[in-house]
Scaffold this motif. Structure first.
Motif, short mmCIF file in Angstrom:
data_model
loop_
_atom_site.label_atom_id
_atom_site.label_comp_id
_atom_site.label_asym_id
_atom_site.label_seq_id
_atom_site.Cartn_x
_atom_site.Cartn_y
_atom_site.Cartn_z
N ALA A 1 -21.14 35.88 -82.92
CA ALA A 1 -20.62 34.50 -82.51
C ALA A 1 -18.91 34.33 -83.02
CB ALA A 1 -21.34 33.47 -83.49
N LEU B 1 -18.10 30.52 -78.18
CA LEU B 1 -18.81 29.72 -79.09
C LEU B 1 -18.03 28.31 -79.17
CD1 LEU B 1 -20.76 29.30 -81.56
CD2 LEU B 1 -18.96 29.80 -83.19
N LEU C 1 -26.68 30.51 -86.14
CA LEU C 1 -25.76 31.58 -86.52
C LEU C 1 -26.26 32.20 -87.87
CD1 LEU C 1 -22.01 30.97 -86.52
CD2 LEU C 1 -23.20 32.67 -87.65
N THR D 1 -27.55 34.18 -83.06
CA THR D 1 -26.59 35.02 -83.08
C THR D 1 -26.09 35.40 -84.43
OG1 THR D 1 -24.16 34.89 -82.28
CG2 THR D 1 -24.98 32.75 -82.87
#
Ligand SMILES: Cc1ncc(C[n+]2csc(CCOP(=O)(O)OP(=O)(O)O)c2C)c(N)n1
Ligand code: SF4
Ligand SMILES: [Mg+2]
Lengths: 380, 622
Positions: free
Chosen positions: A137, A145, A159, A132
């Motif tokens: 995110a 999340l 992330l 992500t």
């Protein structure tokens, strides 16, 4: 018909727990329940994990380095390729699954954690990864999340933080700094950013780490620890976007400055920064705040010793607050790694218990009994 | 033996009405169970406020439960009650307009105090000012008799004793209509097993109600309604939500696949989440998500993994799920979306029924995004519709909409429980082998190589060696599934997805009922309006007129003969609980000038009103 083989025999041939380095009791592994490659199987290669699709990121994009690191790392897991699934949202970073020869789903903006939750919970034999971006995110997917983190579903979230919306061509993101000039903030952003590590810690995350795209060795080490952690592992990866936010992390990538700024978190060690001849140690001041003081003068002071396994996340949170837009001190490594029952294990255990208590999988008679209910009557 | 006379009736409609806290839904439920046990056919209509505890004694706080039962086939919960039980002035005021002259009203006079009357704006007590002159009124001090009957229960407060008054009312009505109370006694024993004194008090109140009917002169006779003649079989009473949950469980059982529900609570769909959560024993996994998007995401992730992914919600939740439904259309994975419709737009009328999500289900997504739609027509039909939805979803790898509504969800009727052996086998094959070769002649897997007959793509689940592949919401190349921005490919894929849904097999032709064979007007309904329409049509036919009727269950794709049917009548009338959504689809697709008849009052159509509408149309064609 291919059955999903969750049988005991199948599960026996899987990774077990891993012993924590500090000799603490064995923790369940994030890979437990996933079939392993046969011991005599040939070692997998990076090439095997590389799909036939042309990679389409911009030249110089940090995503390339992360992809290469992940492709090289995956063989280390010792899992069969068919037991690995990457789920992503939308963004440049979220194109990631297309380039890996595993199972993969490129989903919709921000929602990958929910899809991964459904997959991880229903398929304990899958090693589930989420890829992500900072927008994916933390903006549109912020809700999913935080709930994935608090639930502690067994999966690893990568992330990619480039502090910008890459795919939509350069608008500011929830990690962009105040004052940042982007296409949608020509006079500078007035939006307060999130610190992803602080956010994750506040959301009850059990594993939180930070690394960078360009430090392959560090990145690989973190991937390993994250995969082995049973529960949701959040890995923030500083990623350069040379097109829309070039040099966002230069201060910590520049070799001449790096050493003075990077705070490498080492479990059980005092938190320190700086070169040998100018080493500083983090101490707790009388008011409770943390401050770096010259290593020599730290003697007798309340030195902060990193404890990633501490139940109380306060110190990890305090470390995450060392961040500043000026990047004077930037902690890197594993902020927190604690063991807590996972949501997916809990959900499956309840179903298994219900099935076992009832005497095994539901038969036609069991279904018939359900349909009849408690109160029936017969018309002849 | 009772010394009173027993009269035989063929049908009765009873409405229990009281304050939200008076336990009217429970009373209605119990009376329904007793009635089902007697072998009557029946239909129910619970009607309650969205607030859990609306202010006591006020009109918004009135909760009611209507039950229609008979010695013959029952099609609706009934338009007008023959008996109204009014537990307080608000209940009387809120319901009186529906009660026909000559009907029976049982009133709890204890609650008709000056204050309570004033609260709803009665200047005088309607029980004695002549308002109820043309009704058969039984004033019963329900609360005080209940408290009196419980005088010996020293451990209970007066409030606790008062609370048993609904059991007194149930006992009285059970006597009036000769219903057996054994089932209720067993039910109470289970409910209050841990509180012996409360259990005893409720049983005593129930008995006291029964005895009151038997001994008081006010009630001159009791009534008997003979069992209905129903096809042989084993029956139970079932609500739409329970039937729907059971249909999903049965389908998963017959598909030999786990069922995974991802859901976020919303009225009137939550009971399906509750029901499935209690059925883990049947390998059902339920996850209460952080929102409706995550709910459907969980379901889709599970479908990708080879389970039957299901999400349950109501209209506002569907709005949130739209993007993920589009993803499922693009990924071509099985998924069940249950929409228990309620009044809209926005929060609308959470506890009231409506059929206004048809166009949302049909078109409420970006892009050309076809989704099959099935709408059950009665509470029990929710079982078959859910089963059918799973068949289509798994065989065609497509999301499927199941459009129930608040009326079906909470309403109940007797259901002939099917034999498990008679349920169709729903097993589908997962892909297990590569299905193509690459340029070098090596075997490869093409995730979008379609079955020539169904156009379904292979369902290749993670864990299958050699079939590793990536799918996503970006347009995919035909066959290979690789990302493709090619104009011709997108045009082709769009048409293929549409053709796949349009070509779904096994949808029965629309059956038309036209007993006289010479009808010129067709009444066409869909979903939960079946009962009221059938009852209205029956009334019109009984009055000597010819009218044809048909009911749609598959709204996408439509039955193959629908166009032909529409064109064979001089007039087609479409009653729906929206402002003409099916009418719009029919007009667009078949260029037939169908006549909508619409109502969005949060209540099912009244049979009498519908019959009038039909007669007007017949008249116009004369
Ligand atoms: C529902 C929805 N809204 C907006 C978009 C447009 N969009 C695509 S990616 C993106 C932001 C991506 O930023 P980030 O997650 O940081 O990923 P990056 O491209 O930087 O890797 C946006 C706004 C979308 N695809 N879907
Ligand atoms: S826009 Fe930035 S993040 Fe996206 S591919 Fe190009 S360089 Fe990478
Ligand atoms: Mg970004």
């Amino acid at each position: 018909m291919t059955a999903i083989d969750n049988s005991r025999d199948a599960l026996n041939a899987t990774a077990g727990g891993v012993a924590a380095s500090n000799g603490a009791p064995t923790r369940p592994s994030g890979l437990a329940g996933i079939p392993l490659l046969a011991p005599d199987a040939a070692k997998q290669t990076k090439k095997e994990f590389t799909s036939d699709q042309e990679v389409r990121w911009c030249p110089g994009c940090g995503d390339y380095a992360i992809l290469a690191a992940v492709q090289s790392f995956l063989p280390e897991l010792g899992l069969k390729r068919e037991n690995i699934t990457f789920v992503s949202g939308i963004g440049c970073s979220s194109r990631f699954p297309y380039y890996l020869d595993t199972y993969g789903m490129h989903s919709i903006h921000g929602r990958a954690p929910s899809i991964a939750t459904g997959l991880a919970t229903s398929r304990p034999d899958q090693n589930v990864w989420v890829v992500t971006g900072d927008g994916d995110a933390l903006s549109i997917g912020g809700n999913h999340l935080i709930h994935a983190l608090r639930r502690n579903v067994n999966m690893t979230i990568l992330l990619f933080n480039n502090e910008i919306y890459g795919l939509t061509k350069g608008q500011y993101s929830p990690t962009s700094r105040v004052g940042q000039v982007t296409k949608s903030t020509p006079m500078g952003s007035v939006d307060q950013p999130f610190n992803p590590v602080s956010l994750a810690l506040g959301a009850e995350a059990t594993f939180v780490a930070r690394t960078t795209d360009t430090d392959r060795k560090h990145l690989t080490g973190i991937l390993q620890a994250a995969a082995e952690h049973r529960g949701t592992s959040l890995v923030e990866i500083y990623q350069n976007c040379p097109i829309f936010n070039d040099g966002a992390f230069d201060l910590i990538k520049d070799r001449t400055q790096q050493e003075a700024r990077l705070v490498h978190l080492l479990d059980g060690e005092p938190v320190q920064v700086g070169p040998e001849d100018d080493r500083k140690t983090l101490v707790r001041m009388p008011g409770g705040g943390l401050e770096f003081v010259p290593a020599a003068s730290a003697e007798g002071a309340d030195v902060v010793v990193h404890d990633a396994g501490a139940d109380d996340p306060s110190q990890a949170f305090a470390l995450s607050r060392l961040d500043s837009p000026e990047m004077t001190h930037v902690p890197m490594g594993i902020f927190r790694s604690v063991s807590r029952p996972t949501y997916d294990d809990g959900v499956r255990a309840q179903v298994e218990a219900a099935v076992t208590t009832a005497g095994g999988p539901a038969t036609d008679d069991d279904l018939a009994a359900l349909l009849r209910g408690r109160d029936t009557w017969t018309v002849a | 033996m009772s010394s009173k006379t027993v009269q035989k009736l063929d049908r009765v409609v009873i409405r229990f009405a009281g304050d939200s806290g008076d336990g009217m839904q429970l009373t209605g439920d119990r009376f329904t169970s007793e009635t089902a046990a007697m072998g009557n056919d029946l239909s129910t209509l619970p009607n309650f406020p969205a607030e859990i505890r609306a202010p006591q004694g006020t009109l918004p706080g009135v909760s009611s439960f209507q039950l229609h039962f008979a010695d013959h086939e029952v099609l609706t919960p009934g338009d007008a009650p023959d008996v109204l039980v009014a537990m307080n002035p608000a209940a009387l005021m809120a319901n009186l307009a529906d009660v026909p002259r000559g009907a029976t009203i049982i009133i709890n006079t204890d609650e008709f105090t000056k204050r309570a009357l004033a609260k709803v704006g009665y200047a005088e007590n309607p029980v004695d000012d002549g308002t109820l002159e043309s009704f058969h009124v039984h004033p019963v001090p329900l609360t005080s008799i209940t408290v009196e009957a419980l005088a010996a229960f020293d451990g209970l407060t007066r409030k606790e004793k008062e609370r048993a008054k609904n059991m007194f009312a149930l006992g009285l009505l059970s006597w009036m209509y000769t219903r057996p109370t054994a089932g209720t006694e067993a039910f109470l024993a289970k409910k209050f097993g841990a509180h012996p004194e409360i259990l005893e008090a409720n049983l005593t109140a129930l008995k006291a109600g029964w005895n009151y009917g038997e001994t008081t002169e006010d009630f001159a006779s009791s009534y008997e309604i003979a069992p209905a003649v129903m096809p042989p079989g084993t029956y139970r009473n079932i609500t739409g939500n329970t039937a729907l949950a059971h249909g999903l469980v049965a389908a998963a059982h017959q598909a030999k696949l786990p069922l995974v529900l991802g859901s976020y609570p919303i009225t009137p769909a939550s009971d399906i989440l509750h029901a499935l959560s209690a059925l883990k024993r049947h390998n059902i996994t339920t996850m209460q998500a952080e929102d409706e998007i995550a709910g459907i995401g969980i379901a889709l992730g599970a479908s990708f993994g080879g389970a039957i992914g299901v999400t349950t919600t109501s209209g506002p939740g569907v709005a949130l799920k739209s993007e993920m439904i589009g993803l499922a259309v693009s990924l071509e994975l099985p998924l069940i979306i249950v929409d228990v419709q309620r009044g809209g737009p926005s929060t609308g009328l959470p506890t009231k029924t409506e059929q206004s999500d048809l166009l949302q289900a049909m078109f409420g997504r970006n892009g050309e995004s076809p989704v099959p739609i099935i709408a059950p027509s009665t509470p029990a039909d929710c079982f078959d519709a859910a089963f059918e939805a799973v068949r289509i979803a798994t065989a065609y790898r497509t999301p499927v909409f199941l459009l129930s509504d608040g009326y079906l969800a909470n309403g109940s009727e007797p259901w002939a429980v099917p034999e498990v052996a008679d349920l169709p086998d729903l097993q589908v094959e997962f892909a297990s082998e590569p299905n193509g070769v690459d340029d070098k002649g090596e075997p490869v897997f093409h995730p979008f190589l379609r079955d020539p007959e169904t156009l379904a793509r292979p369902w290749a689940i993670p864990g299958t060696p050699g079939l590793e592949h990536r799918i996503g919401g970006i347009e995919k190349a035909d066959v290979t599934g690789n990302i493709s921005y090619d104009p011709d490919n997108h045009d082709k894929m769009t048409r293929l997805r549409a053709a796949k849904v349009a070509g779904i097999a096994g949808i029965p032709d629309l059956a038309v009922e036209d007993p006289s064979g010479d009808a010129r007007v067709l009444i066409l309904g869909w979903g939960s309006t079946q009962g009221p329409i059938a009852a209205a049509v029956r009334a019109v036919r009984n009055a000597g007129h010819s009218v044809a009727s048909a009911h749609l269950r598959n709204l996408n794709p439509f039955p193959a003969n629908l166009g032909e049917v529409l064109r064979s009548y001089d007039r087609v009338v479409v009653p729906e609980m929206n402002l003409g959504q099916l009418s719009m689809l029919l007009r667009a697709e078949f260029l037939v000038d169908v006549r909508p008849h619409t109502s969005v009052r949060g209540l099912p159509f009244s049979t009498v009103d519908l019959a009038d509408v039909i007669l007007t149309h017949l008249e116009e064609l004369k």
